[in-house]
Design an enzyme around this catalytic site. Structure first.
Site, PDB file in Angstrom:
ATOM      1  N   CYS A  23       7.621  -9.018   7.525  1.00 12.70           N
ATOM      2  CA  CYS A  23       7.992  -9.577   8.811  1.00 12.70           C
ATOM      3  C   CYS A  23       9.260  -8.867   9.257  1.00 12.70           C
ATOM      4  O   CYS A  23       9.896  -8.172   8.486  1.00 12.70           O
ATOM      5  CB  CYS A  23       8.263 -11.063   8.689  1.00 12.70           C
ATOM      6  SG  CYS A  23       6.910 -11.971   7.946  1.00 12.70           S
ATOM      7  N   ARG A  46       6.093  -3.589  11.701  1.00  9.69           N
ATOM      8  CA  ARG A  46       6.163  -4.136  10.335  1.00  9.69           C
ATOM      9  C   ARG A  46       5.287  -5.363  10.138  1.00  9.69           C
ATOM     10  O   ARG A  46       4.900  -5.691   9.038  1.00  9.69           O
ATOM     11  CB  ARG A  46       7.596  -4.554  10.044  1.00  9.69           C
ATOM     12  CG  ARG A  46       8.448  -3.368   9.881  1.00  9.69           C
ATOM     13  CD  ARG A  46       9.828  -3.750   9.495  1.00  9.69           C
ATOM     14  NE  ARG A  46      10.462  -2.586   8.964  1.00  9.69           N
ATOM     15  CZ  ARG A  46      10.525  -2.288   7.677  1.00  9.69           C
ATOM     16  NH1 ARG A  46      10.037  -3.115   6.791  1.00  9.69           N
ATOM     17  NH2 ARG A  46      11.091  -1.204   7.272  1.00  9.69           N
ATOM     18  N   TRP A  97       4.116 -11.426   9.911  1.00 11.31           N
ATOM     19  CA  TRP A  97       2.867 -10.978   9.283  1.00 11.31           C
ATOM     20  C   TRP A  97       2.499 -12.121   8.351  1.00 11.31           C
ATOM     21  O   TRP A  97       3.162 -12.343   7.344  1.00 11.31           O
ATOM     22  CB  TRP A  97       3.129  -9.687   8.520  1.00 11.31           C
ATOM     23  CG  TRP A  97       1.912  -9.038   7.950  1.00 11.31           C
ATOM     24  CD1 TRP A  97       1.099  -8.141   8.586  1.00 11.31           C
ATOM     25  CD2 TRP A  97       1.385  -9.184   6.632  1.00 11.31           C
ATOM     26  NE1 TRP A  97       0.104  -7.732   7.734  1.00 11.31           N
ATOM     27  CE2 TRP A  97       0.253  -8.353   6.536  1.00 11.31           C
ATOM     28  CE3 TRP A  97       1.753  -9.947   5.518  1.00 11.31           C
ATOM     29  CZ2 TRP A  97      -0.514  -8.257   5.377  1.00 11.31           C
ATOM     30  CZ3 TRP A  97       0.991  -9.851   4.363  1.00 11.31           C
ATOM     31  CH2 TRP A  97      -0.129  -9.009   4.306  1.00 11.31           C
ATOM     32  N   ASN A 121      11.912 -13.696   5.926  1.00 10.77           N
ATOM     33  CA  ASN A 121      11.015 -12.643   5.475  1.00 10.77           C
ATOM     34  C   ASN A 121      10.933 -12.776   3.956  1.00 10.77           C
ATOM     35  O   ASN A 121      11.961 -12.802   3.291  1.00 10.77           O
ATOM     36  CB  ASN A 121      11.624 -11.284   5.869  1.00 10.77           C
ATOM     37  CG  ASN A 121      10.700 -10.124   5.589  1.00 10.77           C
ATOM     38  OD1 ASN A 121       9.558 -10.312   5.194  1.00 10.77           O
ATOM     39  ND2 ASN A 121      11.206  -8.916   5.796  1.00 10.77           N
ATOM     40  N   GLY A 122       9.727 -12.902   3.397  1.00 10.17           N
ATOM     41  CA  GLY A 122       9.600 -13.052   1.946  1.00 10.17           C
ATOM     42  C   GLY A 122       8.630 -14.173   1.622  1.00 10.17           C
ATOM     43  O   GLY A 122       7.876 -14.630   2.493  1.00 10.17           O
ATOM     44  N   GLU A 134      -6.163  10.077  -1.102  1.00  8.36           N
ATOM     45  CA  GLU A 134      -5.333   9.855   0.076  1.00  8.36           C
ATOM     46  C   GLU A 134      -6.176   9.941   1.357  1.00  8.36           C
ATOM     47  O   GLU A 134      -6.015   9.140   2.270  1.00  8.36           O
ATOM     48  CB  GLU A 134      -4.175  10.872   0.080  1.00  8.36           C
ATOM     49  CG  GLU A 134      -3.248  10.824   1.263  1.00  8.36           C
ATOM     50  CD  GLU A 134      -2.554   9.485   1.467  1.00  8.36           C
ATOM     51  OE1 GLU A 134      -2.664   8.580   0.633  1.00  8.36           O
ATOM     52  OE2 GLU A 134      -1.924   9.325   2.531  1.00  8.36           O
ATOM     53  N   LYS A 151      -6.642   6.881   4.008  1.00  6.68           N
ATOM     54  CA  LYS A 151      -6.323   7.015   5.437  1.00  6.68           C
ATOM     55  C   LYS A 151      -7.502   6.537   6.266  1.00  6.68           C
ATOM     56  O   LYS A 151      -7.341   5.798   7.229  1.00  6.68           O
ATOM     57  CB  LYS A 151      -6.002   8.470   5.822  1.00  6.68           C
ATOM     58  CG  LYS A 151      -4.695   9.039   5.341  1.00  6.68           C
ATOM     59  CD  LYS A 151      -3.467   8.442   5.964  1.00  6.68           C
ATOM     60  CE  LYS A 151      -2.981   7.262   5.194  1.00  6.68           C
ATOM     61  NZ  LYS A 151      -1.952   7.375   4.214  1.00  6.68           N
ATOM     62  N   GLU A 185      -8.046   2.613   6.004  1.00  6.61           N
ATOM     63  CA  GLU A 185      -7.023   1.702   6.556  1.00  6.61           C
ATOM     64  C   GLU A 185      -6.949   1.731   8.074  1.00  6.61           C
ATOM     65  O   GLU A 185      -6.602   0.733   8.681  1.00  6.61           O
ATOM     66  CB  GLU A 185      -5.649   1.915   5.920  1.00  6.61           C
ATOM     67  CG  GLU A 185      -4.986   3.215   6.208  1.00  6.61           C
ATOM     68  CD  GLU A 185      -3.685   3.380   5.425  1.00  6.61           C
ATOM     69  OE1 GLU A 185      -3.086   2.385   5.016  1.00  6.61           O
ATOM     70  OE2 GLU A 185      -3.275   4.535   5.234  1.00  6.61           O
ATOM     71  N   HIS A 244     -21.348  10.513 -12.779  1.00 10.59           N
ATOM     72  CA  HIS A 244     -21.349   9.356 -13.685  1.00 10.59           C
ATOM     73  C   HIS A 244     -21.547   8.042 -12.921  1.00 10.59           C
ATOM     74  O   HIS A 244     -21.223   6.983 -13.430  1.00 10.59           O
ATOM     75  CB  HIS A 244     -20.037   9.314 -14.480  1.00 10.59           C
ATOM     76  CG  HIS A 244     -19.855  10.531 -15.339  1.00 10.59           C
ATOM     77  ND1 HIS A 244     -20.587  10.756 -16.478  1.00 10.59           N
ATOM     78  CD2 HIS A 244     -19.054  11.615 -15.191  1.00 10.59           C
ATOM     79  CE1 HIS A 244     -20.239  11.908 -17.011  1.00 10.59           C
ATOM     80  NE2 HIS A 244     -19.312  12.453 -16.240  1.00 10.59           N
ATOM     81  N   LYS A 284       3.713  -2.236   7.661  1.00  9.58           N
ATOM     82  CA  LYS A 284       4.503  -1.210   6.976  1.00  9.58           C
ATOM     83  C   LYS A 284       5.366  -1.936   5.968  1.00  9.58           C
ATOM     84  O   LYS A 284       5.692  -3.053   6.155  1.00  9.58           O
ATOM     85  CB  LYS A 284       5.372  -0.544   8.052  1.00  9.58           C
ATOM     86  CG  LYS A 284       6.001   0.757   7.644  1.00  9.58           C
ATOM     87  CD  LYS A 284       5.013   1.881   7.803  1.00  9.58           C
ATOM     88  CE  LYS A 284       5.573   3.197   7.344  1.00  9.58           C
ATOM     89  NZ  LYS A 284       4.482   4.113   6.967  1.00  9.58           N
TER      90      LYS A 284
END
Ligand code: F6R
Length: 608
Positions: A2, A27, A74, A100-101, A481, A485, A488, A504, A603
């Site tokens: 947040c 964020r 968030w 925030n937390g 990676e 990308k 997400e 396999h 983020k």
């Protein structure tokens, strides 16, 4: 995750708060709100929605004051609704708080507070904090906050205001970042420097356990026993231009296109051509300490973990030091082995990722030397590490990390070179690598020129429901990676695999509908990757090959080819990842996805 902002001074708090929140929106962004003190009690405005919606609400229903706090959320506990949006107020309506937390003992606290007669209005863990402060003893707000926090388990960055003290904000942190912005006759607080830049570049980073009392006349920092603490005022290195979108449609594209410059700035002043080595003064390691390193443990999450996997190859190849790469979230809960000669390297763009920070602390507790490879200057990991390397990639705003990844790989190459030169890498080999690194920014520039080619390719694959990314050696982390990308920001299910592992199991997924992105730079494993491509082709898969410029010997196998400039194998991830970043970006745009604000993501993950 947040965002928190606060303002006290002579100006209008609300406009400062909203401006700051808009800079933090990347964020966390499902709801937002402000609370101000203006002699008519604590007035709040909040809603489920974005900062633009909050601006509209404030235009319809204005509120003013010269002291206030704001929040962009968030959601973790409780759905993103107006009721659950911060700021939260106490039963009497005279206190307001943003947080925030995560409060881990919220359920226990809530039951107790409800039994004591407190009226809870939200489903959030945060609301317990404001009721705790309400009932805590003390003659000042800071005394009540300190007393309340005694009962709290979990992480927090909080800002609290009280009607009784109209010119004061009390701030506290444990596990979630909070900075003070020192202005001229005005003081701000924020969870991220970008929210402060419109007003000041002078900041004070709070440490875990700090409580700050901020008024229009100054600030005091206290510890849990209310003893005054000294903290230095530091300058933010970058300015508002660095966080402006400019002519780009999205921050992600801007940051992809910036990579020639960010690579240049990670390298700047760090290459010693004649000695064939790197200058990394921030590591704080003497030559004697370097010679005693017996192993390196890299801890990181997400994209930074992928950079760590590249780092393992690079460091082992150049220095011969064994390296293991750990998911920070898993490492922190395993038994920590006390192994002499261990260096733990935490890799983090934000420097605030909760799991990475805790992994670093756990390693420190075993006596390991702890280093950080971090982008955000002054972040918690940067401050808790004994030394490290700053990326100097500038602020990364796009939620999908791009320029931080290439900067991390470059910083790891510098580290490998530095350690290698202390442990047997010859001066000639060192000089050759320095030369290759100096040429890298230009190769990145040339690679970026393939954007239009990648855009046309994206149009062919935008409807695919799945994708597979294959690579070997240094290209395996690049495959991971590329897949991350894509998933997400476009919400297409994608998997990254070591190319030889495909047979396999995952080979069962391949048919004519499965796009398979094969990383095939011309390195020592090239022919092995070509074999894997043959297996895909034999089963009708559609192959997109990322290869290096040169003779076309993949034409018979690949349906599409993107060639990046040739580079020394150790450097190739910096180039081969770029078409994958661009592919994910253009596919997401074609699918109408909100590239800079992908669903469910934020983020900087400052909660477990
Ligand atoms: C992916 C992404 C995340 C982060 C991860 C670690 O695009 O951005 O996977 O890499 O959350 O973040 P930092 O590097 O800030 O520790």
């Amino acid at each position: 995750m947040c965002g928190i902002v606060g303002y006290v001074g002579a100006g209008d708090a609300v406009s400062v708060l909203v401006e700051g929140l808009s800079r933090l929106e990347y964020r966390g962004y499902d709801s937002a709100g402000v609370a101000v003190l203006n002699g008519r009690g604590v007035e709040t405005r909040k809603l489920a929605g974005r900062i633009a919606d909050l601006r509209d609400l404030l235009a319809r229903d204005p509120v003013h004051g010269s002291c206030g706090i704001g929040h962009t959320r968030w959601a973790t506990h409780g759905a993103p609704t107006e009721r659950n949006a911060h700021p939260h107020i106490d039963c009497t309506g005279s206190l307001a708080l943003v947080h925030n937390g995560i409060i881990e003992n919220a359920n226990v606290l809530r039951r107790r507070l409800e039994q004591d007669g407190h009226d809870f209005r939200t489903e959030t863990d945060t609301e317990t904090l404001i009721h705790l402060i309400e009932e805590s003893p003390g003659t000042t707000l800071e005394a009540r906050v300190i007393a309340a926090l005694e009962h709290v388990e979990g992480t927090y960055g909080i800002a609290v205001v009280a009607e009784a003290d109209r010119r004061k904000i009390v701030v506290a942190r444990r596990g979630s970042p909070v900075l003070l912005g020192v202005g001229d006759g005005e003081f701000l607080i924020a969870s991220d420097a970008s929210a402060l830049l419109g007003h000041t570049r002078s900041v004070v980073h709070l440490n875990d356990g700090d409580v700050a009392v901020v008024t229009a006349d100054g600030y005091r920092i206290l510890d849990r026993e209310a003893r005054e603490q000294d903290r230095v005022v530091e300058d933010i290195e970058w300015d508002l231009d660095a966080i402006a979108l400019g002519d780009y449609p999205h921050f992600m594209l801007k940051e992809i296109c910036e990579q020639a410059n960010t690579v240049r700035s990670t390298l700047r002043g760090r290459l010693l051509a004649a000695d064939g080595t790197a200058r990394l003064n921030g590591l704080n390691l003497t030559a004697r300490q370097c010679s005693r390193i017996r192993r390196i443990v890299i801890v990181a999450c997400g994209t930074s973990w992928h950079a760590g996997l590249v780092g393992r190859h690079v460091i082992e190849e150049l220095s011969g030091i064994p390296v293991s790469v750990e998911y920070a979230s898993e490492y922190r809960y395993r038994r920590q082995l006390r192994l002499p000669g261990t260096v733990t390297l935490a890799i983090s763009q934000s420097g605030e990722t909760a799991d990475t920070l805790e992994a670093l602390r756990a390693a420190k507790a075993t006596g390991s030397t702890v280093l950080g490879l971090v982008n955000v200057v002054g972040s918690t990991i940067a401050r808790e590490a004994e030394g490290g390397i700053y990326l100097h990639a500038g602020p990364e705003i796009g939620v999908a990390s791009t320029k931080a990844f290439t900067a991390q790989v470059v910083a790891l190459l510098l580290l490998g070179l530095y350690l290698g030169r202390q442990r047997g890498l010859s001066v000639q080999e060192g000089r050759a690598l320095v030369g290759q690194l100096l040429a890298l920014p230009q190769l990145v520039e040339r690679t970026l020129a393939i954007e239009s080619e990648v855009r046309s390719l994206a149009a062919r694959f935008a409807d695919a429901p799945n994708a597979l990314y294959l690579g070997r050696g240094l290209s395996f982390p690049v495959a991971l990676e590329g897949a991350l990308k894509l998933k997400e920001i476009s919400y297409i299910h994608a998997e990254g695999y070591p190319a030889a592992e495909m047979k396999h199991g995952p080979i069962a997924l391949i048919d004519e509908n499965m796009p398979v992105v094969c990383l095939a730079p011309r390195d020592p494993l090239y022919t092995k990757v070509v074999s894997a491509m043959q297996e895909v082709k034999a089963r009708g898969g559609r192959i997109i090959a990322i290869t290096t410029e040169g003779p076309d010997d993949l034409g018979h196998l690949a349906d599409h080819q993107i060639a990046v400039p040739a580079a020394a194998p150790l450097l190739s991830p910096v180039l081969t990842v770029i078409p994958l970043q661009l592919l994910a970006y253009h596919i997401a745009v074609l699918r109408g996805c909100d590239v800079d604000r992908p669903r469910n993501l934020a983020k900087s993950v400052t909660v477990e």
